[in-house]
Structures are given as structure tokens and as C-alpha cells.
Write a protein that holds these residues in place. Structure first.
Motif, PDB file in Angstrom:
ATOM      1  N   VAL A   1       1.011  -1.690   0.309  1.00  0.00           N
ATOM      2  CA  VAL A   1       0.321  -0.134   0.398  1.00  0.00           C
ATOM      3  C   VAL A   1       0.514   1.129   0.178  1.00  0.00           C
ATOM      4  CG1 VAL A   1      -1.875   1.155   1.201  1.00  0.00           C
ATOM      5  CG2 VAL A   1      -2.224  -1.381   1.265  1.00  0.00           C
ATOM      6  N   ALA A   2       1.548   1.067   0.555  1.00  0.00           N
ATOM      7  CA  ALA A   2       2.382   2.152   0.848  1.00  0.00           C
ATOM      8  C   ALA A   2       3.482   2.559   0.119  1.00  0.00           C
ATOM      9  CB  ALA A   2       4.057   2.143   1.805  1.00  0.00           C
ATOM     10  N   GLN A   3       3.584   1.513  -1.054  1.00  0.00           N
ATOM     11  CA  GLN A   3       4.971   1.150  -2.201  1.00  0.00           C
ATOM     12  C   GLN A   3       3.415   2.161  -3.168  1.00  0.00           C
ATOM     13  OE1 GLN A   3       5.753  -2.632  -3.228  1.00  0.00           O
ATOM     14  NE2 GLN A   3       7.915  -2.290  -2.171  1.00  0.00           N
ATOM     15  N   THR A   4       2.449   1.388  -3.585  1.00  0.00           N
ATOM     16  CA  THR A   4       1.490   2.684  -3.990  1.00  0.00           C
ATOM     17  C   THR A   4       1.002   3.626  -3.791  1.00  0.00           C
ATOM     18  OG1 THR A   4       0.303   0.321  -4.227  1.00  0.00           O
ATOM     19  CG2 THR A   4      -0.858   2.285  -5.052  1.00  0.00           C
ATOM     20  N   GLN A   5       1.158   4.389  -2.863  1.00  0.00           N
ATOM     21  CA  GLN A   5       1.402   5.671  -2.173  1.00  0.00           C
ATOM     22  C   GLN A   5       2.047   6.465  -3.099  1.00  0.00           C
ATOM     23  OE1 GLN A   5       1.294   5.936   1.787  1.00  0.00           O
ATOM     24  NE2 GLN A   5      -0.382   5.134   2.263  1.00  0.00           N
ATOM     25  N   ILE A   6       3.924   5.235  -3.159  1.00  0.00           N
ATOM     26  CA  ILE A   6       4.259   6.643  -3.434  1.00  0.00           C
ATOM     27  C   ILE A   6       4.085   6.785  -5.558  1.00  0.00           C
ATOM     28  CG2 ILE A   6       7.644   5.927  -4.279  1.00  0.00           C
ATOM     29  CD1 ILE A   6       7.734   5.086  -1.771  1.00  0.00           C
ATOM     30  N   GLU A   7       3.656   5.543  -5.795  1.00  0.00           N
ATOM     31  CA  GLU A   7       3.687   5.565  -7.438  1.00  0.00           C
ATOM     32  C   GLU A   7       2.125   6.649  -7.340  1.00  0.00           C
ATOM     33  OE1 GLU A   7       2.332   1.777  -8.094  1.00  0.00           O
ATOM     34  OE2 GLU A   7       3.787   0.626  -8.297  1.00  0.00           O
ATOM     35  N   ARG A   8       1.570   6.941  -6.488  1.00  0.00           N
ATOM     36  CA  ARG A   8       0.699   8.177  -6.769  1.00  0.00           C
ATOM     37  C   ARG A   8       0.762   9.200  -6.008  1.00  0.00           C
ATOM     38  NH1 ARG A   8      -3.256   5.187  -3.568  1.00  0.00           N
ATOM     39  NH2 ARG A   8      -4.429   3.583  -4.322  1.00  0.00           N
ATOM     40  N   ALA A   9       2.096   9.513  -5.489  1.00  0.00           N
ATOM     41  CA  ALA A   9       2.390  11.184  -5.138  1.00  0.00           C
ATOM     42  C   ALA A   9       3.285  11.017  -6.024  1.00  0.00           C
ATOM     43  CB  ALA A   9       3.946  10.816  -4.407  1.00  0.00           C
ATOM     44  N   ASP A  10       4.320   9.966  -7.395  1.00  0.00           N
ATOM     45  CA  ASP A  10       4.980  10.482  -8.076  1.00  0.00           C
ATOM     46  C   ASP A  10       4.283  10.763  -9.460  1.00  0.00           C
ATOM     47  OD1 ASP A  10       7.661   9.842  -6.953  1.00  0.00           O
ATOM     48  OD2 ASP A  10       7.151   7.235  -7.052  1.00  0.00           O
ATOM     49  N   ASN A  11       3.142  10.898  -8.909  1.00  0.00           N
ATOM     50  CA  ASN A  11       2.254  10.456 -10.422  1.00  0.00           C
ATOM     51  C   ASN A  11       2.127  12.292  -9.606  1.00  0.00           C
ATOM     52  OD1 ASN A  11       0.163  10.385 -12.783  1.00  0.00           O
ATOM     53  ND2 ASN A  11      -1.399  10.449 -11.791  1.00  0.00           N
ATOM     54  N   GLN A  12       1.651  11.965  -9.037  1.00  0.00           N
ATOM     55  CA  GLN A  12       1.279  13.983  -8.496  1.00  0.00           C
ATOM     56  C   GLN A  12       2.249  14.982  -8.982  1.00  0.00           C
ATOM     57  OE1 GLN A  12      -1.911  14.862  -9.004  1.00  0.00           O
ATOM     58  NE2 GLN A  12      -2.719  13.144  -8.735  1.00  0.00           N
ATOM     59  N   LEU A  13       3.658  14.097  -8.493  1.00  0.00           N
ATOM     60  CA  LEU A  13       5.037  15.133  -8.036  1.00  0.00           C
ATOM     61  C   LEU A  13       5.023  15.533 -10.053  1.00  0.00           C
ATOM     62  CD1 LEU A  13       7.183  15.912  -6.217  1.00  0.00           C
ATOM     63  CD2 LEU A  13       8.366  14.547  -7.063  1.00  0.00           C
TER      64      LEU A  13
ATOM     65  N   LEU B   1       4.418  21.598  -4.949  1.00  0.00           N
ATOM     66  CA  LEU B   1       3.548  21.141  -4.484  1.00  0.00           C
ATOM     67  C   LEU B   1       3.223  20.000  -3.594  1.00  0.00           C
ATOM     68  CD1 LEU B   1       0.581  23.667  -6.438  1.00  0.00           C
ATOM     69  CD2 LEU B   1       2.348  24.338  -3.803  1.00  0.00           C
ATOM     70  N   LEU B   2       3.615  18.690  -4.523  1.00  0.00           N
ATOM     71  CA  LEU B   2       3.657  17.352  -4.101  1.00  0.00           C
ATOM     72  C   LEU B   2       4.996  17.299  -3.170  1.00  0.00           C
ATOM     73  CD1 LEU B   2       1.228  16.072  -7.127  1.00  0.00           C
ATOM     74  CD2 LEU B   2       0.383  16.941  -4.614  1.00  0.00           C
ATOM     75  N   ALA B   3       6.059  17.327  -3.619  1.00  0.00           N
ATOM     76  CA  ALA B   3       7.122  16.893  -2.762  1.00  0.00           C
ATOM     77  C   ALA B   3       7.125  16.219  -1.246  1.00  0.00           C
ATOM     78  CB  ALA B   3       8.795  18.442  -3.333  1.00  0.00           C
ATOM     79  N   ALA B   4       6.305  17.833  -0.722  1.00  0.00           N
ATOM     80  CA  ALA B   4       6.446  17.405   1.004  1.00  0.00           C
ATOM     81  C   ALA B   4       5.412  15.573   1.045  1.00  0.00           C
ATOM     82  CB  ALA B   4       5.480  18.007   1.414  1.00  0.00           C
TER      83      ALA B   4
END
Length: 418
Positions: free
Chosen positions: A163-175, A181-184
């Protein structure tokens, strides 16, 4: 300047998280059945319980031996020199010689009556064996419970890490949409991954200790935390009173305490012993004299300074305490069943809610991403939607973990798989 600092922090954190995994060693993978088998093989409590059962079985053989006669055999051979003497008739000195003697004996002894102590000891021995058997079953299922808890924790940790890895993927997509704005948020997701890796390492270490591995292990979750299975709570509650290893254990201890009272009271009865012995004595093999003796004795202590009364009082006190523990254990098992049944229901309901929330959160995130692309939604709304989706996935994992841990608790109480 702010953009450069954010990128630098992001890169440093990525290296800090991924660096340990680059040097990770190959570790074994175990299934739930393998983990349970290994844990039972190396558990000190199960080894001790098996030893106690062997000792109890040995005590039963010793009790059987009390009903058999005691047979003792003995034999001896001796030779002695004789000094010289003066023969007055012939006025000569006769030189010394030697004398030889042989002896052999066979003695049998049997206790005819001992105040019913052997009978009471037999009941106590059988009860002790029952207690040891129940203890072994109880310890086995306690180890199974601990292993399942550790295994399920490890499985949940694996899923939480995914799940955390998926969060990273979503965060990278938003990045990619707006890096500054999404670096944090991306850094926070990597922190969540770091926490998940720490949890997995802890769960793996706990499982490794239980199953006898010195290094960490990975778990194979296939078929262990699948769909929720229905549990007949009414049948289990009615069954557990008769088959729970814990209840069987305290019942056996109560029976042993009852038998010990009879053992203590047996001191008021006399003890009757019978013995027979046969001996052969003589100076040569062909000249052995045969002698025998038979004996019947009775011993009845009339007064021994109230020692017997003290022993009876102690055994009765132990008997009362044992029966009180039986009643308390039944109530305790019933209360634990009620608690775990409620945990099963709660976990199932929370799982349904989490799945519904996850489906809604996925759709909401899709809508918010499209709105943000069109410029009609803010980044705050997009991040809030992503957080809701992340939390729903965590809730799904946690509810499944709670369900199967509660099920393992019930299995430990009943002493069987359900």
C-alpha cells in the motif's frame, strides 16, 4: 531556491530508504503450515510439556510396579586359611589348610495392604497424565496462536508495504503534475514506506524466533488471509466447555487434587507386608543346607504428632483451590469467547465498510485528478482525496488482520481448527 531544496530533500530521502534494500540478502520464504510446524518443533514450552508427559507416563509404570512383589537375590563365596597345630600323639606339627563356604538367597516381598494409598496414587497418576496431555495440547495451540499472530502480522506488514509503495506511485504521479507542491506528500509517502519496512522487519524477526530461524524470513500469504469464513459461534461456545485444552488441564489438576486427598487419608489405615526368603548355606556345592522363612507384618501408626492431620488439611486446601480454578477458568474462557466473537463481527463489518470506502475513494480520486487537470479543483482537494484512498487501503488490511487473529484466538481456546 525552494524548488532546489525540495528536490534535494526528495533525492536524499529516496537514497536513505532504498540503500538498505540494495544489499539485502536472500532470505527463506515460509508458509503458515511450515511456520506452525517449525514453531512446534523448537518451542521450549512444548518441549517441556512433552517431557512432563513422559515423566507422568513413567510415574504410571512406577505405580504399576507398586502392585508387584519385590524380588531380591544374593550369593556369596568365601575361603579362609587355618593355622598349623601340634599333634601330641605323633609329636609332629600339622601344617595349616583352608576352609570354603558358599551361600545363596532369594527374597520376595509384597505389600498386601497399605491403607488404600496405592489406589489413590493410581488415581492421582492417571489425573496427572491427563493434566500433562491437556497441557501439551494447550501449549501446542498457544504456540500455534502466537505463530499465526506473528505470521498474520508479517502478511499484513507485507500488504501495508505494498500500500505504501502504491502511495509512492500516486505521489510520483502527482509530482509530475506539480513537483513543488507535492514534494512534501511524496516524502511523507516514503516515510510511510520506511515505517512499513520497519514493521515488516519487526514482524519477520518475531516469526523467525518462533520458528527457530536465526535470520529473518519472508512469508508466503497464499491461502492464509483470504475471504472471511463463517463461524458458528453458538456451536463453538457449547463445544468449548468440553474440549478446551485449558479447561481439560484444570479439570485434570482438580482430579489429581481429589486423588491426593485420598492419598493423605490413606495414612490412617494400617500397612500389611508379606515377605518370603530362601537361603542355601554350606562349605561345598554338594553340601548346601536349605533354609527358608516367611513373614507377615502389620504396621499401624496410631499417633504421629498430628502430621497426618496437617497433610490432609493441605490436600483439602489444594482440592478446594483446584475446583475454584476450574470454575474461574470456565468463566474466563466464556468471557474470552464473547470478546473474540465480538472482534470477528467488528472486523467483518469494518472490512465491508473499508471496501466500500476504497471503491468510493478510487472514484473520487479519479474525478479530482480530472478536475485538477481542467483547473476546476485545487491541489488541496486532490491531496485530501489521495489521503482518503490511502487510509481506506490501510483499513482493509487492518480489518482482515483483526479477523484472522480473532479466529486464531478462538482456535486456541477450542483446541482445534475452525
Amino acid at each position: 531556491m525552494v524548488r532546489n531544496r525540495g528536490v534535494a530533500f526528495f533525492a536524499t530521502l529516496t537514497v536513505a530508504i532504498t540503500a538498505p534494500t540494495l544489499h539485502a540478502q536472500e532470505i527463506p520464504v515460509v508458509t503458515l503450515d511450515q511456520a506452525i510446524e517449525l514453531a512446534q518443533r523448537v518451542s521450549p514450552t512444548i518441549v517441556t510439556a512433552r517431557g512432563d508427559l513422559d515423566v507422568a507416563e513413567a510415574s504410571r509404570r512406577e505405580y504399576i510396579g507398586d502392585w508387584l512383589p519385590t524380588v531380591t537375590s544374593s550369593s556369596s563365596f568365601s575361603t579362609n586359611s587355618t593355622s598349623g597345630r601340634f599333634n601330641e600323639a605323633t609329636q609332629t606339627t600339622v601344617s595349616g589348610g583352608s576352609s570354603t563356604s558358599y551361600s545363596a538367597g532369594l527374597t520376595a516381598s509384597y505389600t498386601l495392604f497399605d491403607g488404600f494409598r496405592r489406589n489413590a496414587t493410581g488415581r492421582s497418576t492417571n489425573a496427572t497424565i491427563g493434566s500433562a496431555e491437556a497441557t501439551l495440547v494447550n501449549q501446542r495451540f498457544q504456540i500455534i496462536l502466537q505463530t499465526k499472530q506473528a505470521f498474520f502480522q508479517a502478511v499484513a506488514a507485507e500488504e501495508l508495504m505494498r500500500v505504501a509503495q502504491t502511495q509512492i506511485e500516486r505521489a510520483d504521479n502527482q509530482l509530475r503534475i506539480t513537483r513543488e507542491l507535492l514534494a512534501a506528500g511524496a516524502a511523507n509517502a516514503r516515510l510511510q514506506l520506511l515505517n512499513a519496512q520497519t514493521s515488516r522487519a519487526t514482524a519477520s524477526a518475531n516469526l523467525s524466533r518462533l520458528i527457530g530461524y536465526d535470520s529473518g524470513v519472508r512469508v508466503d500469504p497464499t491461502g492464509t488471509m483470504g475471504e472471511f469464513v463463517p463461524v458458528d459461534t453458538s456451536a463453538i461456545r457449547a463445544e468449548v466447555i468440553g474440549v478446551s485444552p485449558t479447561i481439560l488441564q484444570v479439570n485434570a489438576l482438580a482430579r489429581a487434587a481429589d486423588a491426593q486427598v485420598s492419598v493423605s487419608r490413606g495414612q490412617y489405615w494400617p500397612t500389611v507386608n508379606a515377605s518370603y526368603s530362601q537361603n542355601w548355606n554350606g562349605s561345598g556345592i554338594n553340601s548346601l543346607a536349605n533354609t527358608w522363612s516367611a513373614r507377615l507384618s502389620l504396621s499401624w501408626p496410631i499417633f504421629n504428632g498430628f502430621t497426618r492431620e496437617t497433610g490432609v488439611a493441605r490436600s483439602i486446601a489444594s482440592q478446594d483451590a483446584a475446583h475454584a480454578r476450574v470454575d474461574d477458568t470456565r468463566r474466563q474462557i466464556s468471557a474470552q469467547l464473547t470478546q473474540q466473537f465480538a472482534a470477528l463481527v467488528s472486523a467483518r463489518v469494518r472490512s465491508d465498510i473499508a471496501r466500500a470506502s476504497n471503491a468510493a475513494a478510487q472514484e473520487d480520486l479519479r474525478v479530482q485528478q480530472e478536475r485538477y487537470r481542467l483547473g476546476v479543483s485545487t491541489i488541496v482537494e486532490l491531496l485530501a482525496s489521495q489521503v482518503n484512498l490511502d487510509q481506506s487501503e490501510v483499513d482493509m488490511v487492518q480489518s482482515r488482520l483483526d479477523f484472522f487473529v480473532a479466529k486464531a484466538q478462538i482456535e486456541a481456546l477450542t483446541g482445534r481448527e475452525i
